[in-house]
Design a protein around this motif. Structure first.
Motif, PDB file in Angstrom:
ATOM      1  N   ARG A 183       0.844  -1.199   0.000  1.00 23.12           N
ATOM      2  CA  ARG A 183       0.000   0.000   0.000  1.00 23.12           C
ATOM      3  C   ARG A 183       0.881   1.250   0.000  1.00 23.12           C
ATOM      4  O   ARG A 183       2.000   1.248   0.520  1.00 23.12           O
ATOM      5  CB  ARG A 183      -0.918   0.004   1.220  1.00 23.12           C
ATOM      6  N   TYR A 184       0.337   2.312  -0.570  1.00 26.31           N
ATOM      7  CA  TYR A 184       1.032   3.591  -0.593  1.00 26.31           C
ATOM      8  C   TYR A 184      -0.009   4.695  -0.573  1.00 26.31           C
ATOM      9  O   TYR A 184      -1.185   4.487  -0.879  1.00 26.31           O
ATOM     10  CB  TYR A 184       1.928   3.711  -1.824  1.00 26.31           C
ATOM     11  N   SER A 185       0.410   5.891  -0.186  1.00 27.48           N
ATOM     12  CA  SER A 185      -0.509   7.032  -0.078  1.00 27.48           C
ATOM     13  C   SER A 185      -0.455   7.868  -1.353  1.00 27.48           C
ATOM     14  O   SER A 185       0.573   8.492  -1.667  1.00 27.48           O
ATOM     15  CB  SER A 185      -0.134   7.904   1.121  1.00 27.48           C
ATOM     16  N   ARG A 186      -1.575   7.868  -2.092  1.00 28.07           N
ATOM     17  CA  ARG A 186      -1.630   8.712  -3.297  1.00 28.07           C
ATOM     18  C   ARG A 186      -1.561  10.192  -2.946  1.00 28.07           C
ATOM     19  O   ARG A 186      -1.038  11.003  -3.711  1.00 28.07           O
ATOM     20  CB  ARG A 186      -2.919   8.422  -4.073  1.00 28.07           C
ATOM     21  N   SER A 187      -2.122  10.564  -1.788  1.00 27.19           N
ATOM     22  CA  SER A 187      -2.095  11.982  -1.407  1.00 27.19           C
ATOM     23  C   SER A 187      -0.662  12.457  -1.190  1.00 27.19           C
ATOM     24  O   SER A 187      -0.321  13.610  -1.472  1.00 27.19           O
ATOM     25  CB  SER A 187      -2.923  12.206  -0.148  1.00 27.19           C
ATOM     26  N   LEU A 188       0.216  11.562  -0.706  1.00 28.21           N
ATOM     27  CA  LEU A 188       1.614  11.925  -0.521  1.00 28.21           C
ATOM     28  C   LEU A 188       2.295  12.156  -1.871  1.00 28.21           C
ATOM     29  O   LEU A 188       3.051  13.121  -2.047  1.00 28.21           O
ATOM     30  CB  LEU A 188       2.333  10.818   0.251  1.00 28.21           C
ATOM     31  N   LEU A 189       1.999  11.290  -2.856  1.00 28.49           N
ATOM     32  CA  LEU A 189       2.574  11.459  -4.193  1.00 28.49           C
ATOM     33  C   LEU A 189       2.106  12.775  -4.813  1.00 28.49           C
ATOM     34  O   LEU A 189       2.900  13.514  -5.412  1.00 28.49           O
ATOM     35  CB  LEU A 189       2.179  10.292  -5.098  1.00 28.49           C
ATOM     36  N   ARG A 190       0.812  13.054  -4.668  1.00 29.10           N
ATOM     37  CA  ARG A 190       0.266  14.285  -5.257  1.00 29.10           C
ATOM     38  C   ARG A 190       0.856  15.528  -4.587  1.00 29.10           C
ATOM     39  O   ARG A 190       1.104  16.542  -5.234  1.00 29.10           O
ATOM     40  CB  ARG A 190      -1.255  14.283  -5.142  1.00 29.10           C
ATOM     41  N   GLN A 191       1.048  15.438  -3.262  1.00 31.91           N
ATOM     42  CA  GLN A 191       1.595  16.585  -2.551  1.00 31.91           C
ATOM     43  C   GLN A 191       3.013  16.893  -3.036  1.00 31.91           C
ATOM     44  O   GLN A 191       3.393  18.058  -3.194  1.00 31.91           O
ATOM     45  CB  GLN A 191       1.612  16.336  -1.045  1.00 31.91           C
ATOM     46  N   ALA A 192       3.798  15.857  -3.280  1.00 29.73           N
ATOM     47  CA  ALA A 192       5.164  16.065  -3.755  1.00 29.73           C
ATOM     48  C   ALA A 192       5.168  16.799  -5.090  1.00 29.73           C
ATOM     49  O   ALA A 192       5.962  17.726  -5.307  1.00 29.73           O
ATOM     50  CB  ALA A 192       5.875  14.726  -3.881  1.00 29.73           C
TER      51      ALA A 192
END
Length: 533
Positions: A183-192
């Motif tokens: 699992r991974y956080s899409r919101s973290l990718l988008r924030q970057a």
């Protein structure tokens, strides 16, 4: 919340029961009106505060974060559920922005990225660049990239490369030291991507603001690195994401600097790979167009000596402006047993538009015209039937102008008609070029019946019938200010006349090209010549 397609996009659908059925049927709990959705497609279940999704034997399946599910599967906040063409995002509580322990600007190659341990960083980046530059195939490139990142970052237990912008990120490669599906956080990718900064979180579970982020809370992540990739002029390309799952270890600021430095080089390699892929596609397209041109030219008649019989010389040629053409000509003898005698049908046409669509439509028009002409009482009726056939099946709304005639090779009688095509010309034995007075009608391919007229006359010895496309007269010079025009075309037909007909046609074509100031036609050029000996 639904992410697509219109008109559903943006809607929020409440789950009012512990068990909810989704499908196309209006009687289910949540109706998704799309032909890609089965009548009873999926089931959502809430059990002990947890949510699950099941596929009810649908045709197109149920996908959770781009992975097709089998059996009952857990679904949490920010997970994306795809049912047919419809994408839903699970929302139970507002997900806060991830807590960031460190950031590094990666929008430009700033000096900070190279100031710490420059020699070691330079060596690592050069080695990685050397390895990556050996392949321009994107899937192989991304797999090799993760392989090298796992060597450079021994704390990394999971890694992925997602490509795209903030709103359209897709995972193209993933790697793990143990279980591949993580699992991974899409919101973290988008924030970057949104902030244009490499992100370090040293202790995911120690941050109180991560408590409501179900994706990270339920994952094995203890520490994460997330670095965005930007290409030329700041265009977002994607994200590099590494996760450490060991409770007693964590990424440090040096790791963030190193991954950010690597990200700059990776962005260049990705753009080169994309450029190479586009170049390969263009080369394949040109090759396919060249083959299409050969096929198109091969179906046009070239055995003019046999078709002309003992009394007539025939010639036809299309000079395409591009690889393929919307112009065509055709000669069709009515008696296959005696192709050199009896009635001979002939056509010259010009399809609207350019490129492959016009070329494909040309093939359809030619095939229909040949079929209809053999059973038709005359040219006008052939074109009326052709118009009806094109109108019945013409999803592209293309149209064609068409000149059509019949030649009786026994006596030289001609019967001509035109549907919006330039009027034919007649060159007398004396050298004078005259217009043939013929109602032009309108082009073919629309519902209304075209108004057509016919003209009948005998082609005398030494006379030549000339049919052409508008490329012969609508070539421009002086930056588009001066058109070649019909008067110049008539004059060239007189001045350049020479037998055999092929020589004459080449001279006429070259005069038109010289006027336009080039060696290639501005528009398709077509000439059909019928000369009585």
């Amino acid at each position: 919340m639904i992410k697509g397609p219109d008109p559903l996009v943006g809607q929020q659908l409440a789950m009012n029961h512990d068990v909810v059925i989704l499908g196309r049927d209006p009687d289910v709990d949540i109706t998704l009106p799309s032909p890609t959705v089965s009548r009873r497609h999926a089931r959502l279940v809430c059990q002990d505060g947890l949510y699950f999704v099941e596929d009810l034997g649908s045709t197109n399946g149920v996908f959770l974060n781009d992975q097709r599910i089998t059996g009952r599967t857990r679904i949490t906040d920010a997970d994306e559920l795809r049912i047919g063409e419809i994408v839903l995002r699970m929302i139970t509580e507002e997900e806060p922005e991830p807590v960031v322990r460190g950031k590094v600007n990666v929008r430009t190659a700033n000096q900070e990225l190279f100031s710490l341990r420059p020699a070691q960083k330079l060596q690592m980046v050069l080695e990685l660049s050397q390895h990556l530059s050996r392949t321009l195939d994107q899937p192989s490139l991304l797999d090799k990239l993760l392989e090298h990142l796992f060597k450079l970052f021994p704390l990394a237990d999971q890694g992925l490369v997602a490509l795209g912008g903030e709103e359209h990120l897709e995972v193209y490669a993933r790697r793990a030291r143990r279980q591949e599906d993580f699992r991974y956080s899409r919101s973290l990718l988008r924030q970057a991507i949104r902030e244009g900064a490499g992100i370090l979180s040293e202790d995911v579970r120690g941050d109180e603001r991560f408590a409501n982020t179900a994706t990270l809370r339920d994952s094995e992540a203890r520490s994460v690195l997330c670095v965005p990739l930007f290409g030329h002029e700041g265009r977002p390309l994607g994200v590099l994401h590494l996760t450490c799952c060991r409770p007693d270890r964590a990424f440090q600021q040096d790791d963030l600097h190193l991954l950010s430095t690597i990200g700059l080089q990776v962005a260049v390699v990705l753009e080169n790979a994309a450029f190479n892929e586009e170049r390969v596609r263009q080369a394949q397209l040109l090759q396919e167009l060249a083959v299409a041109r050969q096929i198109q030219q091969s179906v046009l008649p070239t055995d003019f000596q046999e078709l002309g019989g003992p009394a007539f010389d025939l010639f036809g040629r299309v000079w395409p402006a591009h690889e393929v053409s919307g112009d065509f000509y055709d000669f069709l003898p009515f008696d296959e047993a005696r192709p050199e005698a009896g009635p001979l049908a002939f056509f010259v046409g010009d399809v609207s538009g350019k490129g492959m669509p016009a070329a494909l439509f040309m093939f359809a028009v030619r095939a229909l015209a040949r079929h209809l002409a053999l059973g038709s009482p005359g040219p006008c009726q052939t074109l009326r039937l052709l118009n009806r056939a094109l109108d019945r099946d013409n999803p592209s709304s293309l149209f064609v102008t068409l000149g059509h005639g019949l030649l009786d090779r026994d006596c030289g009688e001609l019967l001509l008609t035109s549907a919006g095509h330039p009027l034919p010309l007649l060159r007398r034995a004396t050298g004078q070029v005259e217009d043939i007075n013929l109602p032009t009608g309108r082009f073919l391919g629309f519902a209304s019946e075209p108004t057509l007229g016919e003209v009948r006359f005998v082609l005398q010895p030494g006379e030549t019938l000339i049919l052409y496309s508008d490329g012969c007269t609508e070539t421009f010079a002086d930056g588009g200010k001066t058109m070649f025009g019909l008067d110049r075309f008539r004059k060239v037909l007189v001045e350049e006349f020479q037998l055999p007909l092929e020589t004459w046609a080449e001279k006429v074509k070259n005069r038109v090209l010289r006027f336009g100031g080039g060696t290639e036609p501005q528009d398709d050029l077509t000439l059909v010549l019928i000369h009585r000996r």
